[in-house]
Design an enzyme around this catalytic site. Sequence first.
Site, PDB file in Angstrom:
ATOM      1  N   ASP A 143      -3.739  -4.711   0.915  1.00 44.45           N
ATOM      2  CA  ASP A 143      -4.035  -4.175   2.122  1.00 44.45           C
ATOM      3  C   ASP A 143      -5.751  -4.714   2.463  1.00 44.45           C
ATOM      4  O   ASP A 143      -6.350  -4.276   1.942  1.00 44.45           O
ATOM      5  CB  ASP A 143      -4.153  -2.651   1.844  1.00 44.45           C
ATOM      6  CG  ASP A 143      -4.389  -2.107   3.182  1.00 44.45           C
ATOM      7  OD1 ASP A 143      -4.728  -2.836   4.331  1.00 44.45           O
ATOM      8  OD2 ASP A 143      -4.519  -0.775   3.227  1.00 44.45           O
ATOM      9  N   TYR A 164      -7.670  -4.140  -2.330  1.00 47.64           N
ATOM     10  CA  TYR A 164      -7.858  -3.007  -1.261  1.00 47.64           C
ATOM     11  C   TYR A 164      -9.101  -2.995  -0.620  1.00 47.64           C
ATOM     12  O   TYR A 164      -9.970  -2.466  -1.198  1.00 47.64           O
ATOM     13  CB  TYR A 164      -7.403  -1.888  -1.875  1.00 47.64           C
ATOM     14  CG  TYR A 164      -7.383  -0.527  -0.923  1.00 47.64           C
ATOM     15  CD1 TYR A 164      -6.999  -0.727   0.389  1.00 47.64           C
ATOM     16  CD2 TYR A 164      -8.061   0.364  -1.195  1.00 47.64           C
ATOM     17  CE1 TYR A 164      -6.909   0.387   1.409  1.00 47.64           C
ATOM     18  CE2 TYR A 164      -8.014   1.777  -0.410  1.00 47.64           C
ATOM     19  CZ  TYR A 164      -7.440   1.606   0.750  1.00 47.64           C
ATOM     20  OH  TYR A 164      -7.434   2.555   1.740  1.00 47.64           O
ATOM     21  N   GLU A 223      -3.829   1.927  -3.053  1.00 47.74           N
ATOM     22  CA  GLU A 223      -3.867   3.211  -2.965  1.00 47.74           C
ATOM     23  C   GLU A 223      -2.818   3.961  -3.870  1.00 47.74           C
ATOM     24  O   GLU A 223      -2.069   4.645  -3.356  1.00 47.74           O
ATOM     25  CB  GLU A 223      -3.568   3.541  -1.247  1.00 47.74           C
ATOM     26  CG  GLU A 223      -4.831   3.324  -0.622  1.00 47.74           C
ATOM     27  CD  GLU A 223      -4.864   4.265   0.822  1.00 47.74           C
ATOM     28  OE1 GLU A 223      -5.303   5.248   0.674  1.00 47.74           O
ATOM     29  OE2 GLU A 223      -4.258   3.990   1.679  1.00 47.74           O
ATOM     30  N   ASN A 278       0.982  -1.021   0.005  1.00 48.23           N
ATOM     31  CA  ASN A 278       0.217  -0.187  -0.116  1.00 48.23           C
ATOM     32  C   ASN A 278       0.728   1.074  -0.046  1.00 48.23           C
ATOM     33  O   ASN A 278       1.538   1.652   0.920  1.00 48.23           O
ATOM     34  CB  ASN A 278      -0.987  -0.069   1.367  1.00 48.23           C
ATOM     35  CG  ASN A 278      -1.785   1.255   1.239  1.00 48.23           C
ATOM     36  OD1 ASN A 278      -1.511   2.357   0.825  1.00 48.23           O
ATOM     37  ND2 ASN A 278      -3.182   1.080   1.694  1.00 48.23           N
ATOM     38  N   ASN A 313      -6.848  -4.540   5.406  1.00 44.70           N
ATOM     39  CA  ASN A 313      -7.151  -3.759   6.434  1.00 44.70           C
ATOM     40  C   ASN A 313      -7.860  -4.560   7.871  1.00 44.70           C
ATOM     41  O   ASN A 313      -8.790  -3.952   8.481  1.00 44.70           O
ATOM     42  CB  ASN A 313      -8.281  -2.758   5.890  1.00 44.70           C
ATOM     43  CG  ASN A 313      -7.766  -1.436   5.667  1.00 44.70           C
ATOM     44  OD1 ASN A 313      -6.783  -0.936   6.507  1.00 44.70           O
ATOM     45  ND2 ASN A 313      -7.832  -0.720   4.446  1.00 44.70           N
ATOM     46  N   ASP A 334       2.596   4.425   5.409  1.00 41.33           N
ATOM     47  CA  ASP A 334       2.388   4.016   6.792  1.00 41.33           C
ATOM     48  C   ASP A 334       2.534   2.504   6.898  1.00 41.33           C
ATOM     49  O   ASP A 334       2.657   2.018   7.604  1.00 41.33           O
ATOM     50  CB  ASP A 334       1.317   4.608   7.414  1.00 41.33           C
ATOM     51  CG  ASP A 334      -0.073   4.838   6.531  1.00 41.33           C
ATOM     52  OD1 ASP A 334       0.212   4.172   5.319  1.00 41.33           O
ATOM     53  OD2 ASP A 334      -1.087   4.941   7.072  1.00 41.33           O
ATOM     54  N   HIS A 335       2.284   1.908   5.649  1.00 44.27           N
ATOM     55  CA  HIS A 335       2.514   0.584   5.386  1.00 44.27           C
ATOM     56  C   HIS A 335       3.706   0.169   4.702  1.00 44.27           C
ATOM     57  O   HIS A 335       4.556   0.980   4.337  1.00 44.27           O
ATOM     58  CB  HIS A 335       1.526   0.050   4.341  1.00 44.27           C
ATOM     59  CG  HIS A 335      -0.025   0.089   4.571  1.00 44.27           C
ATOM     60  ND1 HIS A 335      -0.790  -0.972   5.251  1.00 44.27           N
ATOM     61  CD2 HIS A 335      -0.804   1.270   4.517  1.00 44.27           C
ATOM     62  CE1 HIS A 335      -2.025  -0.502   5.269  1.00 44.27           C
ATOM     63  NE2 HIS A 335      -1.813   0.873   4.983  1.00 44.27           N
TER      64      HIS A 335
END
Length: 264
Positions: free
Chosen positions: A150, A105, A34, A7, A152, A254-255
């Site tokens: 991702d 995603y 993303e 991501n 999540n 952040d990933h």
Amino acid sequence: MRIATWNINSVRMRMDLLLRLIDETQPDVICLQETKVVDTDFPMAPLAEKGYVHAHIHGMKSYNGVAILSKLPFASRDVQHWCGKQDCRHVFAELPGGIELHSVYIPAGGDIPDPEQNDKFAHKLQFVDEMTEWWTTRRSSDRRMVMVGDLNIAPLENDVWSHKELLKIVSHTPVEVAKLTAMQASIGWVDALRHFVPPTEKLYTWWSYRAKDWAASDRGRRLDHIWVTPPLKDALTGHRVLREARGWEPKPSDHVPVMVDLAV
């Protein structure tokens, strides 16, 4: 075959970091989530120079977006839509050897873990339910498939920094964990990272931007996954979670990227 997933949180903003990933790890195939860019503006030129001349991209302005970038040709490629939306969250392609690769995603789900109060959380739960049914009715466990992305959701107790404190935090709530576990069981998906790293060990792929020192606090979650169907389980030969990429400058995602090697 080395498959990486990341991501990237804007492919144009972090192209230098993507090129660094390529130079340091040399994946054959890279799946992104993303990407945050419409297809016509996707920055293919520097990637093609690195050998990724085969691309299946599906993006939108500023939000979401998924891609498969490959040095290997595609036999076919397609897009899947969920929940009556066309919000660029799932692409798949067939690689050499008849391996069907999915870049996914799953919606983050907002902050309130109640589908009655939070439409985003309701969307997330519906998304996972629809995917679970799709795997069961449109695919089978004997098909050579890899799903990355991702998702999540951090399903295991050691996929988060504190199981107790995150039980009411979106990404680790019991209802999310139950639904992702049901999707994994639907056609016998093998969790490739946990194939190598025992469930008793902590394993993270995401650290919040809110932490002043993410490495010191180490309050991570494993939101990024690689699953394979049973025919590919014995082909798994290695894995890597690039924790150090969380600190890559100038602007890290952040990933972090994760990858597996397949002897195929």
